[in-house]
Design an enzyme around this catalytic site. Structure first.
Site, short mmCIF file in Angstrom:
data_model
loop_
_atom_site.label_atom_id
_atom_site.label_comp_id
_atom_site.label_asym_id
_atom_site.label_seq_id
_atom_site.Cartn_x
_atom_site.Cartn_y
_atom_site.Cartn_z
N GLU A 93 -8.39 -1.01 -4.17
CA GLU A 93 -7.59 -0.42 -5.67
C GLU A 93 -7.41 -1.54 -7.10
O GLU A 93 -7.52 -0.78 -8.12
CB GLU A 93 -5.95 0.18 -5.31
CG GLU A 93 -6.26 1.56 -4.26
CD GLU A 93 -7.33 1.38 -3.28
OE1 GLU A 93 -8.08 2.54 -2.42
OE2 GLU A 93 -7.24 0.59 -2.58
N GLN A 101 -8.28 7.42 -4.48
CA GLN A 101 -8.36 8.64 -3.49
C GLN A 101 -7.47 8.94 -2.74
O GLN A 101 -7.38 10.49 -2.81
CB GLN A 101 -9.20 7.72 -2.02
CG GLN A 101 -9.67 8.92 -1.30
CD GLN A 101 -10.63 8.05 -0.38
OE1 GLN A 101 -10.41 7.42 0.97
NE2 GLN A 101 -11.50 7.93 -0.44
N PHE A 102 -5.83 8.01 -2.66
CA PHE A 102 -4.58 9.32 -2.96
C PHE A 102 -3.94 8.24 -3.76
O PHE A 102 -3.43 7.18 -3.91
CB PHE A 102 -4.33 9.28 -1.55
CG PHE A 102 -5.11 10.35 -0.74
CD1 PHE A 102 -4.60 11.57 -0.34
CD2 PHE A 102 -6.09 9.76 0.53
CE1 PHE A 102 -5.58 12.25 0.39
CE2 PHE A 102 -6.75 10.41 0.85
CZ PHE A 102 -6.76 11.95 1.09
N HIS A 140 -0.66 10.41 3.05
CA HIS A 140 -1.45 10.42 1.81
C HIS A 140 -0.54 11.59 0.96
O HIS A 140 -1.26 12.25 0.44
CB HIS A 140 -2.60 11.30 3.05
CG HIS A 140 -3.21 10.09 3.80
ND1 HIS A 140 -3.26 9.92 4.47
CD2 HIS A 140 -4.70 9.77 3.03
CE1 HIS A 140 -4.11 9.04 4.73
NE2 HIS A 140 -4.66 8.42 4.19
#
Length: 337
Positions: A60, A82-83, A129
């Site tokens: 990230e 992505q999350f 998540h």
């Protein structure tokens, strides 16, 4: 207009921007060939090639760091974390670099990049998540923070974000990705293909950053919400019969002070709803705004309805969320003031 889910609307926004401006590039973990874990980028690599829509390593800080460099160089990267829970390794890049370059360079350089992140719970994602970290971004001067509540806004706001010359954090409520949501978290998450959610124009349009929307007009109490909580507030107002005016903030930075103050001065009461934890959540800032701008118009104390001050409780996900029952109780309580 086409009928689109939020997923399709977000994809359409990137498609429109990539077609109009060759400087727009899209990348992140699995966003290329696979089309993203939620399929928001599906088909973009095939249409625009691997040099404009591609996969990144699972890194990230690398995703955001390279996006900053691209943006300063003159490109317009739109990257996906992505999350939202995964953004913490990149937080240093966002706060120390992206948010400050315009100021550090005395306006010589800007960072026209957008960071997309699925946020919030409601899909059985568990602790890592399902977080709602919007307050962490709102605190940082130089970042803009957007949280749409419906497909039409998602597309228009994302296009505005990609075309903006400053870094924008674009938080996408996962509970709204896949179909209709009536505010009750215990309803099943159904396949998005069976349930188109909203009418969305096919081409280019923008919804301005920093402009709230009135989702429901009312006279008795103002409800300030964003993202998934807009739908929860609508359900609570319907079920209680309280004549609530629901303000969808849409962007929390910049914040539409005028819309907030106009509504609260009209109703004299205010309930604030967000999914994130209570302490130092963005609702505290909203309470300060209402207190400073509307104190002499208030007929009752402002009430917050939020998530709990705990790590995300997977086993108690449905009770953790502010639902219509909790919001409805707040509406009734503030009306007694």
């Amino acid at each position: 207009m086409a009928r689109m889910t939020m997923i399709e609307a977000i994809r359409s926004a990137m498609d429109v921007c990539m077609e109009r401006d060759e400087r727009v590039v899209v990348y992140g973990e699995d966003v290329g060939y696979f089309g993203g874990v939620f399929r928001c980028t599906q088909g973009l690599q095939k249409k625009y090639g691997k040099h404009r829509c591609f996969d990144s390593p699972i890194n990230e800080s690398g995703i955001v760091g390279t996006a900053i460099g691209m943006a300063v160089y003159g490109l317009r990267p739109c990257v996906e974390i992505q999350f939202a829970d995964y953004m913490y390794p990149a937080y240093d890049q966002l706060t120390q670099e992206a948010a400050r370059i315009r100021y550090r360079s005395n306006n010589d350089f800007t960072v026209p990049m957008t960071v997309r992140m699925p946020t919030g719970g409601g899909i059985f994602g568990g602790q890592t998540h399902s977080q709602s970290p919007e307050a962490l971004f709102a605190h940082v001067c130089g970042l803009k923070t957007v949280i749409p509540s419906n497909p039409y806004d998602a597309k228009g706001l994302l296009i505005a974000a990609i075309e903006d010359d400053d870094p924008v954090i674009f938080l996408e409520p996962k509970r709204l990705y896949n179909g209709p949501f009536d505010g009750h978290y215990d309803q099943p998450v159904t396949p998005w293909k069976k349930h188109p959610l909203g009418e969305v124009p096919d081409g280019h349009y923008v919804e301005p950053l920093g402009k709230a929307a009135i989702r429901r007009e009312g006279e008795d109490v103002t409800v300030l919400a964003y993202g998934t909580m807009v739908h929860v507030a609508e359900a609570a107002a319907k079920e209680t019969g309280v004549d609530a005016e629901i303000i969808d903030l849409r962007t929390i930075v910049p914040l539409d002070f005028e819309a907030i103050e106009a509504s609260v001065r009209k109703t004299g009461r205010c309930v604030i709803v967000h999914e994130a934890t209570r302490t130092c959540g963005f609702g505290a800032e909203l309470m300060a705004v209402v207190q400073e701008g509307c104190f002499y118009h208030l007929e009752a104390p402002v009430i917050r309805v939020t998530g709990w001050d705990t790590p995300y409780p997977h086993a108690h996900e449905w009770t953790y969320f502010p639902g219509p029952a909790r919001v409805g109780a707040a509406l009734k309580k503030v009306m007694e003031g």
